[in-house]
Design a protein around this motif. Structure first.
Motif, PDB file in Angstrom:
ATOM      1  N   CYS A 263     -23.219 -12.698  31.831  1.00 14.40           N
ATOM      2  CA  CYS A 263     -23.066 -11.267  32.109  1.00 14.40           C
ATOM      3  C   CYS A 263     -23.576 -10.904  33.497  1.00 14.40           C
ATOM      4  CB  CYS A 263     -23.834 -10.448  31.071  1.00 14.40           C
ATOM      5  SG  CYS A 263     -23.129 -10.518  29.423  1.00 14.40           S
TER       6      CYS A 263
ATOM      7  N   VAL B 190     -21.461 -10.918  36.795  1.00  7.94           N
ATOM      8  CA  VAL B 190     -20.457  -9.866  36.998  1.00  7.94           C
ATOM      9  C   VAL B 190     -20.956  -8.842  38.024  1.00  7.94           C
ATOM     10  CG1 VAL B 190     -19.111  -8.057  35.836  1.00  7.94           C
ATOM     11  CG2 VAL B 190     -19.511 -10.241  34.696  1.00  7.94           C
TER      12      VAL B 190
ATOM     13  N   LEU C 292     -19.473  -8.254  41.554  1.00  6.36           N
ATOM     14  CA  LEU C 292     -18.214  -7.524  41.730  1.00  6.36           C
ATOM     15  C   LEU C 292     -18.428  -6.026  41.967  1.00  6.36           C
ATOM     16  CD1 LEU C 292     -16.180  -9.189  38.841  1.00  6.36           C
ATOM     17  CD2 LEU C 292     -16.094  -9.756  41.288  1.00  6.36           C
TER      18      LEU C 292
ATOM     19  N   THR D   9     -17.951  -1.389  32.128  1.00  3.33           N
ATOM     20  CA  THR D   9     -17.976  -2.781  31.675  1.00  3.33           C
ATOM     21  C   THR D   9     -17.865  -2.830  30.157  1.00  3.33           C
ATOM     22  OG1 THR D   9     -20.406  -2.796  31.518  1.00  3.33           O
ATOM     23  CG2 THR D   9     -19.435  -3.537  33.595  1.00  3.33           C
TER      24      THR D   9
ATOM     25  N   ARG E 189     -17.932  -6.150  26.905  1.00  2.00           N
ATOM     26  CA  ARG E 189     -17.926  -7.556  26.509  1.00  2.00           C
ATOM     27  C   ARG E 189     -17.856  -7.611  24.997  1.00  2.00           C
ATOM     28  NH1 ARG E 189     -22.243 -11.544  25.220  1.00  2.00           N
ATOM     29  NH2 ARG E 189     -21.584 -13.579  25.962  1.00  2.00           N
TER      30      ARG E 189
ATOM     31  N   LEU F 168     -14.347  -3.556  34.349  1.00  2.00           N
ATOM     32  CA  LEU F 168     -14.629  -4.985  34.429  1.00  2.00           C
ATOM     33  C   LEU F 168     -14.931  -5.458  33.010  1.00  2.00           C
ATOM     34  CD1 LEU F 168     -16.932  -5.031  37.601  1.00  2.00           C
ATOM     35  CD2 LEU F 168     -14.499  -5.658  37.469  1.00  2.00           C
TER      36      LEU F 168
ATOM     37  N   ILE G 175     -15.364  -8.459  30.397  1.00  2.00           N
ATOM     38  CA  ILE G 175     -15.629  -9.891  30.275  1.00  2.00           C
ATOM     39  C   ILE G 175     -14.764 -10.411  29.130  1.00  2.00           C
ATOM     40  CG2 ILE G 175     -17.367 -11.648  29.778  1.00  2.00           C
ATOM     41  CD1 ILE G 175     -19.468  -9.717  30.979  1.00  2.00           C
TER      42      ILE G 175
ATOM     43  N   VAL H  45     -16.009 -15.528  38.017  1.00  2.00           N
ATOM     44  CA  VAL H  45     -17.259 -15.389  38.765  1.00  2.00           C
ATOM     45  C   VAL H  45     -18.330 -16.315  38.189  1.00  2.00           C
ATOM     46  CG1 VAL H  45     -16.854 -13.027  39.572  1.00  2.00           C
ATOM     47  CG2 VAL H  45     -17.940 -13.377  37.365  1.00  2.00           C
TER      48      VAL H  45
ATOM     49  N   THR I  14     -17.616 -17.173  34.296  1.00  2.00           N
ATOM     50  CA  THR I  14     -17.252 -15.978  33.539  1.00  2.00           C
ATOM     51  C   THR I  14     -15.870 -15.486  33.963  1.00  2.00           C
ATOM     52  OG1 THR I  14     -19.594 -15.383  33.449  1.00  2.00           O
ATOM     53  CG2 THR I  14     -18.013 -13.627  32.975  1.00  2.00           C
TER      54      THR I  14
ATOM     55  N   VAL J  68     -13.304 -12.434  34.050  1.00  2.00           N
ATOM     56  CA  VAL J  68     -13.349 -10.970  34.024  1.00  2.00           C
ATOM     57  C   VAL J  68     -11.958 -10.414  34.271  1.00  2.00           C
ATOM     58  CG1 VAL J  68     -14.313  -8.902  35.151  1.00  2.00           C
ATOM     59  CG2 VAL J  68     -15.714 -10.975  34.933  1.00  2.00           C
TER      60      VAL J  68
ATOM     61  N   ARG K 153     -10.187  -7.284  35.667  1.00  2.00           N
ATOM     62  CA  ARG K 153     -10.484  -6.090  36.452  1.00  2.00           C
ATOM     63  C   ARG K 153      -9.255  -5.184  36.433  1.00  2.00           C
ATOM     64  NH1 ARG K 153     -12.760  -6.546  42.329  1.00  2.00           N
ATOM     65  NH2 ARG K 153     -10.842  -7.685  42.692  1.00  2.00           N
TER      66      ARG K 153
END
Length: 194
Positions: free
Chosen positions: A35, A38, A41, A117, A119, A142, A144, A173, A182, A184, A186
């Protein structure tokens, strides 16, 4: 502070059902660092809303990695909100982190952010409807995701466009610090997408 957070996850996080006991050996690489990377970014001083914060993944990880960010953790379940509040207080993050006990759909009028964000909340087609409105027409989501990111984008493309998403991409990333980097998704919205 990150070590203290991981100790909380491995202790009270498991006791209260926020993390499964089998995750303890993987807390650093699969959860916390997964996590935290991230954060690279995000722009300096960004306001970030984390939808479905649960055990603070990624919200608290981002706060620990980037003290310049302002975080709003959005979590509907009371027991998780209570745990998050205890951890935020213990880690001294109260000036940087706000916690809202509500569903993402209810938070639109309470949140003004640059980045949203998420996840492990839901599939991208549903997640877009929970996250994009929080941007009020400009910013980026963003999310995950795992290996199915491209397939999720294809399935959600129409919903994303309808909600104002102008550019959707898959980023990787953390390759320099993680064995498994990870992934992501976007989604850029409004002027942020041009």
């Amino acid at each position: 502070m990150a070590e203290r957070y991981v100790a909380h996850l491995a202790g009270s996080g498991i006791e209260r059902g926020l993390i499964g006991p089998r995750e303890v050996p993987r807390l650093w690489d699969r959860h916390v660092l997964n996590c935290a990377v991230v954060a690279e970014l995000m722009a300096e001083g960004a306001a970030v809303a984390d939808v479905g914060s649960g055990a603070g993944l990624p919200g608290l990880c981002l706060a620990l990695a980037r003290p310049d960010l302002r975080l709003t953790l959005i979590e509907p379940l009371e027991r998780r909100v209570i745990w998050l509040a205890e951890i935020v207080a213990d880690l001294g993050l109260s000036d940087q982190v706000t916690i809202l006990r509500m569903r993402a759909e209810q938070a639109v009028d309470s949140v003004d952010c640059d980045v949203v964000t998420a996840r492990a909340v839901s599939a991208l087609d549903k997640l877009a409807g929970l996250t994009i409105p929080l941007l009020h027409g400009s910013g980026e989501v963003l999310a995950i995701k795992g290996r199915s990111a491209e397939a999720e984008i294809a399935k959600a493309a129409k919903a994303i466009r309808k909600l104002g998403g102008v550019d959707t991409s898959v980023l990787v990333v953390g390759a320099e610090v993680l064995e498994e980097p990870t992934t992501v998704v976007r989604i850029r919205v409004g002027a942020a997408g041009r």
